[in-house]
Design an enzyme around this catalytic site. Structure first.
Site, PDB file in Angstrom:
ATOM      1  N   ILE A 117      45.115 -25.406 -29.294  1.00  8.04           N
ATOM      2  CA  ILE A 117      46.252 -26.098 -29.911  1.00  8.04           C
ATOM      3  C   ILE A 117      46.993 -25.180 -30.875  1.00  8.04           C
ATOM      4  O   ILE A 117      47.687 -25.632 -31.780  1.00  8.04           O
ATOM      5  CB  ILE A 117      45.801 -27.406 -30.605  1.00  8.04           C
ATOM      6  CG1 ILE A 117      44.785 -27.136 -31.719  1.00  8.04           C
ATOM      7  CG2 ILE A 117      45.215 -28.368 -29.599  1.00  8.04           C
ATOM      8  CD1 ILE A 117      44.470 -28.389 -32.552  1.00  8.04           C
ATOM      9  N   GLY A 118      46.832 -23.896 -30.638  1.00 12.16           N
ATOM     10  CA  GLY A 118      47.465 -22.921 -31.514  1.00 12.16           C
ATOM     11  C   GLY A 118      46.452 -22.209 -32.385  1.00 12.16           C
ATOM     12  O   GLY A 118      46.785 -21.373 -33.225  1.00 12.16           O
TER      13      GLY A 118
ATOM     14  N   ARG B  78      29.699 -17.343 -39.042  1.00 15.33           N
ATOM     15  CA  ARG B  78      30.300 -16.143 -38.441  1.00 15.33           C
ATOM     16  C   ARG B  78      31.783 -16.368 -38.169  1.00 15.33           C
ATOM     17  O   ARG B  78      32.164 -17.397 -37.620  1.00 15.33           O
ATOM     18  CB  ARG B  78      29.569 -15.803 -37.143  1.00 15.33           C
ATOM     19  CG  ARG B  78      30.263 -14.715 -36.340  1.00 15.33           C
ATOM     20  CD  ARG B  78      29.465 -14.346 -35.103  1.00 15.33           C
ATOM     21  NE  ARG B  78      28.344 -13.490 -35.450  1.00 15.33           N
ATOM     22  CZ  ARG B  78      27.189 -13.480 -34.783  1.00 15.33           C
ATOM     23  NH1 ARG B  78      26.990 -14.302 -33.773  1.00 15.33           N
ATOM     24  NH2 ARG B  78      26.234 -12.669 -35.145  1.00 15.33           N
TER      25      ARG B  78
ATOM     26  N   LEU C 201      34.682 -15.561 -35.877  1.00 22.58           N
ATOM     27  CA  LEU C 201      34.698 -15.086 -34.492  1.00 22.58           C
ATOM     28  C   LEU C 201      35.859 -14.141 -34.212  1.00 22.58           C
ATOM     29  O   LEU C 201      35.776 -13.303 -33.324  1.00 22.58           O
ATOM     30  CB  LEU C 201      34.737 -16.289 -33.541  1.00 22.58           C
ATOM     31  CG  LEU C 201      33.544 -17.253 -33.704  1.00 22.58           C
ATOM     32  CD1 LEU C 201      33.735 -18.488 -32.827  1.00 22.58           C
ATOM     33  CD2 LEU C 201      32.224 -16.558 -33.374  1.00 22.58           C
TER      34      LEU C 201
ATOM     35  N   GLN D 222      44.245 -19.576 -39.300  1.00 21.69           N
ATOM     36  CA  GLN D 222      43.882 -20.977 -39.503  1.00 21.69           C
ATOM     37  C   GLN D 222      43.838 -21.321 -40.983  1.00 21.69           C
ATOM     38  O   GLN D 222      44.295 -22.369 -41.409  1.00 21.69           O
ATOM     39  CB  GLN D 222      42.519 -21.264 -38.857  1.00 21.69           C
ATOM     40  CG  GLN D 222      42.575 -21.401 -37.354  1.00 21.69           C
ATOM     41  CD  GLN D 222      43.468 -22.548 -36.946  1.00 21.69           C
ATOM     42  OE1 GLN D 222      43.170 -23.704 -37.229  1.00 21.69           O
ATOM     43  NE2 GLN D 222      44.580 -22.258 -36.320  1.00 21.69           N
TER      44      GLN D 222
ATOM     45  N   GLU E  94      39.994 -26.777 -40.189  1.00 21.16           N
ATOM     46  CA  GLU E  94      40.392 -27.756 -41.192  1.00 21.16           C
ATOM     47  C   GLU E  94      40.017 -27.320 -42.602  1.00 21.16           C
ATOM     48  O   GLU E  94      40.464 -27.892 -43.583  1.00 21.16           O
ATOM     49  CB  GLU E  94      39.738 -29.113 -40.886  1.00 21.16           C
ATOM     50  CG  GLU E  94      40.262 -29.728 -39.604  1.00 21.16           C
ATOM     51  CD  GLU E  94      39.394 -30.870 -39.107  1.00 21.16           C
ATOM     52  OE1 GLU E  94      38.163 -30.674 -39.026  1.00 21.16           O
ATOM     53  OE2 GLU E  94      39.932 -31.929 -38.803  1.00 21.16           O
TER      54      GLU E  94
END
Lengths: 751, 314
Positions: A488-489, A634, A636, A644, A711
């Site tokens: 979703i981006g 971790r 990634l 994010q 989030e």
């Protein structure tokens, strides 16, 4: 692969490809406009007809009259669907053992849990629910004809005010309340305490890409290109709504222009396009209009939150009370704002209570960090107030109250899997220069600007979901990864490709990856920050199975090393590509979980440090700089994870300063339903944001040793901003968003 | 959006004639407001007269009396960047640059900006009553959501505000609006007389007559002074003003116009003879009728004016 014991050393620990800040593997086609979104499959459906939804103009009541004749006669119109000619649809069935089904997550959910019936009668349950669906040859014709559907309503009396609803609110069955020790006694007896009420408004996910669907039938088989975060939820949702088997519906969702929780549900665009396409015998597509998105789709519900914190002179919490009220439609869960208060800080005496009022506003749903994003504004704001009352540094107050095991669960000891909140605080504070902060409010000026510094902690509960992947070693040595996971981006394409490359010892450019098709192995999807960790764990599982198959085929031991395009063991080294010389090797597996989620408290952590400037003249607040430190297991991909966090911080600043759906309590709807009037930050609102990742590995979360990060970025940001505003001005605004009209009456007279 | 017919005007008078030749005709310049409104069927033109190719309307030229004549289709971006405007009418350049976004300023025209319509939430919602959109249907903003709306010059029928930044600067500069009628007659409407108050006819927003076409906006000879435009808003960019102050001050010179507090750019010349921000603001806001939601604008006008007069904001 079942993950039921903490992860030991495994191939992901090599970190040759994982963790590196690779550009998105889908980045180039996205910026070149070549990544098709759901509305854009012009090539496969050149004869698609255009559907335009008509939304109800009242919040509650009944359709009294409906005249579709002008719309039906309008140029190009093929079909006008209303409650009069729509087929019968099916909603969620009551949870009973006989009708419940095992969901892919292993939990029981009611049949039709994702269903979304449309046009089922004259009753109006919410503003902008579908009342008609007009299909025409062109988008313009459908739009024009949609305005010709003439509807008379008899408006009913709706419940649209949380303030009023809170008076008769009931305990929220969806929330887990807690009563530990003697809260009332401890709170009454404590030396230092705060008892404050915070409020948060309805907010909209306001993602860029509208909800959109292209529906095509072939016989009894339905294919939907639809913008949804979890392909099997949309598949099940549409199939259950129409009363057809799940395997008769295929959902494709290769690219999504943001979701933030809004696209966890099925809406009118998907269901009505499917119905119309069947009736017309040709593809139909529909995108919700921007105003419809604000009222037809879900939003973050509002909260009222009372925080009662009591501490000894040393700052140790003695009592923590968090009582919240929220509102939502019957059966919906509202915003669960006490979630973080279960785990964030210690304190022997605790009271967590959640009440919900039934409202007739549009149905609430998930929006980035549902629960924590609103709850932390109150909890961390109150902690800042407690620090002020104690005359203690707010960082020190948090450190004093750190815990290493779940402070609310009483019946057993439940340690944190990996809790580095204090490290986040210390590293963030050092980088920000927190030691130079003036603790006394209203002391720092820069011309006519009042300068303030604030901080807050953040937590986001970690969740995992079953997730499957298929990995193919193709002839020539390329690797193909296929999973129904969505991007979703966030970077799902990239981190899953990185995982496969790492596991199979090939460069990233040797990996092809396909996502977002319900024909691929069922995957976690994007929601609740579980997608990154869970989907790569699924890819890990499939790669382990592929390694076993390859090793067996090549007569290598099961523990052979896959590195540099070679399979190595016992001094032998053969090219990986040779394993596919006689045809591709395919493996598929799904990661599932034991009970590590229950035996360990798993959560990601953050600490935010923020400088604001408040105009002493106008009360306008602007963030000048922000440093945030995160611990999420971790990392990634250092670049996509940072993005994010930047996005979360930006959204948190927006929530603090400008985001609010304005409720018209007469008509029962959100009246600021476009992006001119529903404000989210623009570039000029966001300064350079500084992101720190605190080293951590979570061996209890998955073989990837990662946790959710999507989030986390928003969690706690609002409280850091509000505390900075309080430090700048001496004015504590406990009502999101902190707009200038709330500050103005308290600012000193100019000159 | 309903289907429309379309033509390109080749002369100003031709544009005026074309507009009266078709029922439901509208001039279209940059389309930054009209097209948005047409898509939502708030505006329902049946014929569009595109004026962007009329020769000469895109020019900025000096006038014989030392002022400047700005053609109707001069884009906001060009106008803001014009060296003469930046030097002699800085308040105009600053007002323009505080509005919209770079993309919109590249499209939006001078005349179109004067005619932009209110951002009242209910004007934008065709399922709700609005006297401006549907005469006689009622005003949803009164008793509804009105935090951004007008506090002076309001009526019982409408409390909408005029959202333009540019027009506020034009008001403080005493601009004139040049027009041509279908019969070729021309006139210049002082900016003070151009926009109207809602009264009992909130759908009427200017004193333009049917078919009357704006050809240019004229600025008188430069008055000098310190010129500023202060825009107070909920986010740092791409937001309409909550309150704005266009100011020209200097020895023996003080002029103030206010944006987003009325149905038109708001200026009270009488007040400019007074001393002190509070006295001036009090006079400017005489007869103010605010709501619980927009009462803050009164304090905001006082404070922003005060800071402006002390040179604290730009």
């Amino acid at each position: 692969m079942k993950f039921d014991k903490p992860a030991g050393p495994n191939p992901t620990d090599r970190m040759r490809i994982l963790g590196k800040p690779f550009d998105r593997v889908d980045g180039a086609i996205k910026v070149a406009g070549q990544a098709p979104y759901s509305y854009e499959y012009h090539d496969i459906a050149p004869n698609a007809a255009y559907g335009v939804m008509v939304g109800a103009g009242i919040g509650k009541g009944r359709i009294a009259t409906m005249d579709t004749r002008d719309a039906e006669r309008a140029p190009g119109v093929l079909l006008v669907l209303t409650h009069r000619n729509a087929p019968k649809m099916f909603g969620q069935q009551k949870k009973q053992n006989t009708t419940s089904q095992e969901s892919s997550e292993g939990s029981e959910e009611a049949k039709g849990a994702h269903a979304a019936p449309q046009l089922q009668g004259r009753d109006i349950k919410q503003h902008d629910e579908a009342v008609a669906f007009v299909v025409a040859e062109t988008f313009e014709q459908a739009t024009a004809a949609a305005h010709l559907v003439r509807i008379g309503y008899s408006a009913g009396k709706g419940r649209f005010s949380l303030t009023e609803g809170a008076r008769n609110a009931k305990p929220n069955p969806e929330a887990e309340d807690a009563h530990v020790g003697d809260f009332d006694g401890a709170f009454a007896a404590a030396a230092v305490k705060v008892d404050v009420t915070y409020t948060t408004p309805n907010q909209s996910q306001a993602m860029m890409e509208p909800h959109a669907t292209l529906a095509m039938w072939s016989g009894d088989q339905l294919t939907l290109h639809t913008s949804h975060q979890i392909t099997h939820w949309s598949t099940e949702g549409v199939a259950d709504t129409l009363g057809i088997p799940h395997d008769k519906v295929r959902c494709v969702c290769a690219y999504i222009g943001g979701g933030f929780g809004s696209k966890l549900e099925v809406y009118g665009d998907a269901v009505l396009s499917a119905v119309a396409a069947q009736k017309l015998g040709r593809p139909v597509k529909c995108a919700l209009t921007r105003p419809q998105i604000f009222n037809h789709t879900t939003h973050r519900p509002p909260t009222i939150q009372r925080l009662q914190l009591a501490a000894g002179r040393d700052g140790r919490l003695l009592a923590m009370g968090h009582t919240t009220w929220t509102g939502d439609q019957e059966g919906a869960r509202g915003e669960l704002a006490t979630e973080q208060s279960r785990l964030m800080y210690g304190g022997a005496n605790r009271k967590l209570e959640t009440y919900i009022a039934t409202l007739d506003l549009p149905k609430g749903g998930s929006m980035r960090a549902p629960g924590e994003a609103a709850g932390l504004f109150a909890l961390e704001g109150a902690m800042d107030e407690l620090a002020e009352a104690l005359d203690m540094d707010p960082v020190e107050l948090r450190i004093v109250n750190d815990v290493q095991q779940d402070p609310t669960t009483q019946d057993k000891v439940r340690p944190f899997s990996d809790r580095k909140l204090v490290e986040c605080m210390r590293q963030g504070a050092a980088k920000f220069g927190w030691d130079r902060r003036n603790r006394r409010p209203g002391q720092m000026r820069d011309g006519s600007l009042l300068i303030g510094h604030g901080m807050a902690g953040g937590i986001r509960n970690n969740m995992v979901k079953a997730s499957g992947t298929r990995v193919t070693l193709q002839s020539g040595g390329r690797v193909l990864v296929e999973t129904a996971m969505t991007d979703i981006g966030t970077g799902s394409y990239t981190i899953n490709a990185q995982t496969a490359a790492e596991m199979l010892g090939v460069p990233l450019d040797r990996v092809s990856i396909k996502l977002g098709d319900s024909l691929f192995p069922k995957a976690a999807g994007s929601g609740g920050s579980w997608g990154g960790n869970s989907s790569t764990a699924g890819t890990y599982a499939a790669c382990m199975a592929l390694r076993t198959a390859i090793a067996a085929r090549m007569g290598m031991p099961a523990d052979a090393e896959f590195v540099d395009g070679q399979i190595r063991a016992g001094g032998r080294s053969i090219p990986l590509a040779s394993a596919a010389a006689n045809g591709p090797v395919v493996a598929e597996d799904t990661i599932t979980y034991g009970d590590l989620e229950k035996t360990y408290a798993q959560a990601s952590f953050a600490a935010h440090f923020c400088e604001v400037a408040v105009s002493a003249v106008t009360g306008e607040v602007r963030v000048r700089r922000m440093t945030s430190a995160f611990s999420a297991g971790r990392i990634l991909n250092a670049k996509t994870a940072r993005s994010q966090c930047l996005g979360g911080m930006t959204m948190g600043i927006g929530a603090a300063l400008m985001e609010a759906l304005q409720v018209d309590e007469r008509f029962g709807y959100f009246a600021n339903h476009d992006l001119a009037e529903y404000h989210v930050p623009v570039h000029a609102d966001i300064p350079d944001l500084d992101v720190i990742f605190v080293d951590s590995l979570d061996t209890k979360s998955s073989p990837m040793k990662a946790r959710g990060v999507g989030e986390l970025g928003i969690c706690g940001v609002g409280a850091a901003v509000s505390s900075a505003v309080a430090n700048a001005t001496g004015v504590r605004v406990r009502d999101f968003p902190i707009t200038l009209d709330k500050l103005l009456p308290h600012l000193p007279k100019v000159a | 959006m309903r289907a429309v017919t379309y033509e390109r005007a080749t002369s100003a008078q031709g544009a005026a004639q074309a507009s009266v030749g078709h029922k439901g005709a509208k001039f279209i310049g940059g389309g930054t407001n009209l097209l948005d409104l047409a898509k939502l069927e708030i505006e329902t033109p049946s014929h569009l007269v595109d004026v962007t190719r009329v020769p000469g309307l895109d020019r900025i030229a000096p006038t014989p009396d030392g002022g400047l004549r700005i053609g109707a289709t001069v884009r906001n971006a060009e106008l803001a960047a014009d060296p003469r405007v930046r030097r002699d009418y800085a308040v105009l350049s600053r007002a323009l640059l505080s509005g919209a976004s770079a993309q919109l300023r590249n499209k939006a025209t001078t005349a179109g900006n004067l005619l932009q319509r209110t951002r009242c939430l209910y004007f934008y919602d065709t399922t709700k009553p609005c006297n401006k959109r549907v005469p006689g249907s009622g005003c949803s903003a009164i008793g509804g959501l009105n935090r951004t709306l007008a506090i002076v010059g309001v009526s019982d029928d409408c409390i909408a505000h005029h959202p333009s930044d540019m027009a506020v600067a034009m008001r403080v500069l005493d601009a004139g609006v040049e027009t041509v009628m279908p019969d070729g007659a021309t006139r210049t409407i002082p900016i003070a007389d151009f926009h109207t108050l809602p009264g009992k006819t909130p759908w009427i927003e200017t004193t333009l007559k049917p078919g009357e076409f704006i050809t240019a906006v004229t600025l008188p000879k430069p008055v000098g002074g310190r010129q500023s435009y202060t825009k107070v808003r909920d986010r740092a960019s791409y937001a309409f003003a909550l309150v704005s102050v266009a100011a020209i001050t200097g020895p023996g010179l003080q002029r103030f116009a206010f944006g987003s507090i009325a149905h038109k750019p708001w200026r009270v010349e009488d007040a400019e003879r007074l001393k002190g921000a509070d006295a001036i603001a009090d006079r400017v806001l005489t007869g103010a009728r605010s709501t619980d939601q927009n009462r803050f604008k009164i304090a905001l006008v006082h404070r922003t004016l005060d800071a402006t007069m002390r040179g604290e904001t730009a």
